[in-house]
Scaffold this motif. Sequence first.
Motif, PDB file in Angstrom:
ATOM      1  N   ASP A 182      56.501  70.178  33.479  1.00  0.00           N
ATOM      2  CA  ASP A 182      57.540  71.082  33.015  1.00  0.00           C
ATOM      3  C   ASP A 182      57.028  71.692  31.716  1.00  0.00           C
ATOM      4  N   PRO A 183      56.934  73.020  31.638  1.00  0.00           N
ATOM      5  CA  PRO A 183      56.374  73.637  30.444  1.00  0.00           C
ATOM      6  C   PRO A 183      57.103  73.286  29.151  1.00  0.00           C
ATOM      7  N   ARG A 184      58.345  72.877  29.220  1.00  0.00           N
ATOM      8  CA  ARG A 184      59.080  72.577  27.990  1.00  0.00           C
ATOM      9  C   ARG A 184      58.959  71.113  27.570  1.00  0.00           C
ATOM     10  N   SER A 185      58.311  70.300  28.385  1.00  0.00           N
ATOM     11  CA  SER A 185      58.182  68.883  28.049  1.00  0.00           C
ATOM     12  C   SER A 185      57.098  68.676  26.999  1.00  0.00           C
ATOM     13  N   ARG A 186      57.125  67.510  26.400  1.00  0.00           N
ATOM     14  CA  ARG A 186      56.127  67.172  25.369  1.00  0.00           C
ATOM     15  C   ARG A 186      54.733  67.233  26.006  1.00  0.00           C
ATOM     16  N   PRO A 187      53.876  68.096  25.457  1.00  0.00           N
ATOM     17  CA  PRO A 187      52.562  68.200  26.074  1.00  0.00           C
ATOM     18  C   PRO A 187      51.640  67.045  25.709  1.00  0.00           C
ATOM     19  N   SER A 195      47.337  66.049  26.627  1.00  0.00           N
ATOM     20  CA  SER A 195      46.157  66.781  27.090  1.00  0.00           C
ATOM     21  C   SER A 195      46.127  66.853  28.613  1.00  0.00           C
ATOM     22  N   THR A 196      46.530  65.791  29.296  1.00  0.00           N
ATOM     23  CA  THR A 196      46.558  65.804  30.757  1.00  0.00           C
ATOM     24  C   THR A 196      47.620  66.756  31.273  1.00  0.00           C
ATOM     25  N   ARG A 197      48.822  66.699  30.725  1.00  0.00           N
ATOM     26  CA  ARG A 197      49.910  67.571  31.173  1.00  0.00           C
ATOM     27  C   ARG A 197      49.552  69.031  30.909  1.00  0.00           C
ATOM     28  N   LEU A 198      48.954  69.312  29.769  1.00  0.00           N
ATOM     29  CA  LEU A 198      48.581  70.683  29.431  1.00  0.00           C
ATOM     30  C   LEU A 198      47.586  71.240  30.444  1.00  0.00           C
ATOM     31  N   ARG A 199      46.626  70.443  30.853  1.00  0.00           N
ATOM     32  CA  ARG A 199      45.657  70.911  31.848  1.00  0.00           C
ATOM     33  C   ARG A 199      46.345  71.201  33.180  1.00  0.00           C
ATOM     34  N   HIS A 200      47.310  70.392  33.571  1.00  0.00           N
ATOM     35  CA  HIS A 200      48.059  70.655  34.797  1.00  0.00           C
ATOM     36  C   HIS A 200      48.874  71.941  34.655  1.00  0.00           C
ATOM     37  N   LEU A 201      49.522  72.134  33.519  1.00  0.00           N
ATOM     38  CA  LEU A 201      50.316  73.339  33.303  1.00  0.00           C
ATOM     39  C   LEU A 201      49.449  74.587  33.393  1.00  0.00           C
ATOM     40  N   GLN A 202      48.260  74.529  32.818  1.00  0.00           N
ATOM     41  CA  GLN A 202      47.363  75.683  32.864  1.00  0.00           C
ATOM     42  C   GLN A 202      46.950  76.023  34.285  1.00  0.00           C
ATOM     43  N   LEU A 203      46.876  75.034  35.150  1.00  0.00           N
ATOM     44  CA  LEU A 203      46.531  75.287  36.551  1.00  0.00           C
ATOM     45  C   LEU A 203      47.719  75.790  37.365  1.00  0.00           C
ATOM     46  N   ASN A 204      48.939  75.494  36.922  1.00  0.00           N
ATOM     47  CA  ASN A 204      50.117  75.801  37.720  1.00  0.00           C
ATOM     48  C   ASN A 204      50.922  77.008  37.261  1.00  0.00           C
ATOM     49  N   TYR A 205      50.760  77.431  36.029  1.00  0.00           N
ATOM     50  CA  TYR A 205      51.570  78.520  35.496  1.00  0.00           C
ATOM     51  C   TYR A 205      50.685  79.619  34.932  1.00  0.00           C
ATOM     52  N   GLU A 206      51.166  80.849  35.049  1.00  0.00           N
ATOM     53  CA  GLU A 206      50.466  81.975  34.450  1.00  0.00           C
ATOM     54  C   GLU A 206      51.417  82.666  33.502  1.00  0.00           C
ATOM     55  N   GLY A 207      50.971  82.860  32.291  1.00  0.00           N
ATOM     56  CA  GLY A 207      51.771  83.569  31.306  1.00  0.00           C
ATOM     57  C   GLY A 207      51.649  85.067  31.469  1.00  0.00           C
ATOM     58  N   LEU A 208      52.363  85.785  30.630  1.00  0.00           N
ATOM     59  CA  LEU A 208      52.267  87.241  30.647  1.00  0.00           C
ATOM     60  C   LEU A 208      50.881  87.690  30.191  1.00  0.00           C
ATOM     61  N   THR A 209      50.314  86.952  29.247  1.00  0.00           N
ATOM     62  CA  THR A 209      48.968  87.237  28.751  1.00  0.00           C
ATOM     63  C   THR A 209      48.171  85.936  28.750  1.00  0.00           C
ATOM     64  N   GLY A 246      62.360  72.729  24.668  1.00  0.00           N
ATOM     65  CA  GLY A 246      61.308  71.736  24.538  1.00  0.00           C
ATOM     66  C   GLY A 246      60.860  71.566  23.097  1.00  0.00           C
ATOM     67  N   GLU A 247      59.925  70.675  22.917  1.00  0.00           N
ATOM     68  CA  GLU A 247      59.443  70.353  21.580  1.00  0.00           C
ATOM     69  C   GLU A 247      58.841  71.560  20.863  1.00  0.00           C
ATOM     70  N   TYR A 248      58.237  72.471  21.608  1.00  0.00           N
ATOM     71  CA  TYR A 248      57.588  73.626  21.004  1.00  0.00           C
ATOM     72  C   TYR A 248      58.380  74.913  21.221  1.00  0.00           C
ATOM     73  N   ALA A 249      59.688  74.814  21.390  1.00  0.00           N
ATOM     74  CA  ALA A 249      60.526  75.982  21.620  1.00  0.00           C
ATOM     75  C   ALA A 249      60.481  76.970  20.463  1.00  0.00           C
ATOM     76  N   ALA A 250      60.144  76.502  19.277  1.00  0.00           N
ATOM     77  CA  ALA A 250      60.099  77.387  18.103  1.00  0.00           C
ATOM     78  C   ALA A 250      59.050  78.479  18.236  1.00  0.00           C
ATOM     79  N   ILE A 251      58.145  78.374  19.185  1.00  0.00           N
ATOM     80  CA  ILE A 251      57.131  79.426  19.329  1.00  0.00           C
ATOM     81  C   ILE A 251      57.756  80.760  19.719  1.00  0.00           C
ATOM     82  N   THR A 252      58.993  80.742  20.187  1.00  0.00           N
ATOM     83  CA  THR A 252      59.672  81.989  20.556  1.00  0.00           C
ATOM     84  C   THR A 252      60.659  82.451  19.480  1.00  0.00           C
ATOM     85  N   ASP A 253      60.633  81.842  18.313  1.00  0.00           N
ATOM     86  CA  ASP A 253      61.591  82.202  17.253  1.00  0.00           C
ATOM     87  C   ASP A 253      61.436  83.627  16.734  1.00  0.00           C
ATOM     88  N   ASP A 254      60.330  84.293  17.016  1.00  0.00           N
ATOM     89  CA  ASP A 254      60.175  85.689  16.595  1.00  0.00           C
ATOM     90  C   ASP A 254      61.011  86.637  17.441  1.00  0.00           C
TER      91      ASP A 254
END
Length: 167
Positions: free
Chosen positions: A32-37, A39-53, A113-121
């Motif tokens: 789940d992209p909003r869960s605490r990342p 290194s293993t979870r992050l690698r799975h997320l990168q394989l499963n999700y594509e961002g806008l950029t 999620g833990e890093y939700a603040a990245i969208t505060d802009d």
Amino acid sequence: MVITATPAPEEPAPAAPAVLRVDLGTYPDIIDPRSRPSSTRLRHLQLNYEGLTRLNEKLETVPAAAEKWEYNADATELTFTLREGLTYSDGSLLNAKRYEYSLFRNVDPETAGEYAAITDDIAGAAEWRTADTAAEGYDAEALKAGLKVQALDSAGNPASITSRPTA
């Protein structure tokens, strides 16, 4: 002189099914992209999700699901244009409404999620994300309405979950 017919071309052998094997150590407990990342979870997320950029090999921002993006005249608004034909691995439609949903889910204090603040802009994001959901007068709908994210179809109309590009 002997003339012989040209032999018919041989049929190519059927292609083997495409298989991607990636050694990621262990499976994460949740993808789940909003869960605490981790290194293993992050690698799975990168394989499963594509961002806008995404970042290229020079760490420059380049298109991914968005084919382009543009700022308005005073750089207070950013408009992403998605590539045509985006789908999930099961073939279902992946459109602007799905990206809008993920941004709202990221900001909502009930699911953030833990890093939700990245969208505060994004206008309204920090106010909703940091709101006290137990406080008297907490109004999730008003805070949600203040989040300046909107999915539009190619004609500029509000998109629905089933909106397809229009010609």
